[in-house]
Scaffold this active site. Structure first.
Site, PDB file in Angstrom:
ATOM      1  N   ASP A 147       0.963  -1.092   0.010  1.00  0.00           N
ATOM      2  CA  ASP A 147      -0.098  -0.108   0.056  1.00  0.00           C
ATOM      3  C   ASP A 147       0.856   1.360  -0.157  1.00  0.00           C
ATOM      4  O   ASP A 147       2.206   1.023   0.159  1.00  0.00           O
ATOM      5  CB  ASP A 147      -0.733   0.007   1.327  1.00  0.00           C
ATOM      6  CG  ASP A 147      -1.840   1.422   1.372  1.00  0.00           C
ATOM      7  OD1 ASP A 147      -2.323   1.564   0.656  1.00  0.00           O
ATOM      8  OD2 ASP A 147      -1.635   1.783   2.668  1.00  0.00           O
ATOM      9  N   ASP A 162       0.084   5.176   0.965  1.00  0.00           N
ATOM     10  CA  ASP A 162      -0.404   6.071   2.128  1.00  0.00           C
ATOM     11  C   ASP A 162      -0.283   5.440   3.308  1.00  0.00           C
ATOM     12  O   ASP A 162      -1.174   4.308   3.453  1.00  0.00           O
ATOM     13  CB  ASP A 162      -1.611   6.824   1.824  1.00  0.00           C
ATOM     14  CG  ASP A 162      -1.589   7.680   0.387  1.00  0.00           C
ATOM     15  OD1 ASP A 162      -0.821   8.703   0.204  1.00  0.00           O
ATOM     16  OD2 ASP A 162      -2.265   7.275  -0.612  1.00  0.00           O
ATOM     17  N   ASP A 166      -1.573  -0.482   6.304  1.00  0.00           N
ATOM     18  CA  ASP A 166      -1.591   0.074   7.561  1.00  0.00           C
ATOM     19  C   ASP A 166      -3.102   0.202   7.674  1.00  0.00           C
ATOM     20  O   ASP A 166      -3.584   0.369   8.807  1.00  0.00           O
ATOM     21  CB  ASP A 166      -0.941   1.531   7.455  1.00  0.00           C
ATOM     22  CG  ASP A 166      -1.778   2.549   6.565  1.00  0.00           C
ATOM     23  OD1 ASP A 166      -2.389   3.473   6.908  1.00  0.00           O
ATOM     24  OD2 ASP A 166      -1.992   2.214   5.190  1.00  0.00           O
TER      25      ASP A 166
END
Length: 198
Positions: free
Chosen positions: A14, A16, A170
């Site tokens: 991922d 961001d 995250d």
């Protein structure tokens, strides 16, 4: 250093909040965009929506708060505010180090809920564009996370079986997407503490 299990053949990241520490900027941009509608955009609310594309986030907020925000208009405010801050973005070293270590050793790709332009700019700012030929964004899929489409596309383009991939994430929605795709998951929150300040 984050350890990669020996059976892993491909790495999916991922962007961001995983490779790039953009979450504070996203958080402030969202606050700016939705506060005129009386929404107190808290860190908890933000975390629950992490990984959703812009339009889907606005529709979810409308549903949650009974507002009638126009996704295009409010999305533009959010995007424009974020653009002003993007130059401040820094890498999340614990994950960026994995990228550097496995570059040219294992196939790697990015699977992000960001737009194509947003992802491109973020990778340029943190000087990591050259590590990734495969970048799947919100513009490349029909079904955003928690649907596994983003990560399955990454695996297909890397020509690796999903069960042989590991995903660095995250966001809760991204972790769900990876698990649904049958992939292993590294929760980067265990290695990096995200701070949100207003």
């Amino acid at each position: 250093m984050i350890k990669i299990p020996k059976n892993v053949k491909g790495l999916i990241f991922d962007l961001d909040g995983t490779i790039a520490n953009t979450m504070q900027n996203h958080f402030l941009s969202w606050r700016e965009a939705v506060s005129p509608f009386g929404i107190d955009f808290s860190a908890e609310l933000f975390k629950s929506l992490t990984g959703k594309p812009r339009e889907a986030t606005i529709l979810k907020l409308n549903e949650q708060f009974g507002t009638n925000m126009d996704p295009a208009t409010v999305g533009k405010v959010k995007g424009d505010t974020f653009k002003k801050m993007v130059h401040q973005t820094q890498e999340i070293s614990i994950v960026a180090d994995v990228v550097r270590k496995y570059h040219n050793i294992l196939p790697m790709s990015i699977g992000t809920g960001s737009t194509r332009n947003g992802a491109k700019k973020t990778l340029e700012v943190i000087e990591m564009s050259h590590f990734f030929e495969i970048v799947i964004t919100a513009n490349d899929i029909e079904n955003p996370k928690p649907h596994p489409e983003t990560f399955l596309k990454c695996a297909a383009l890397m020509e690796i079986n999903p069960t042989d991939c590991i995903v660095f994430e995250d966001g809760i929605l991204g972790m769900q997407a990876a698990e649904t795709a049958g992939m292993q998951v590294v929760d980067v929150n265990e290695y990096f503490e995200m701070e949100f300040t207003v």
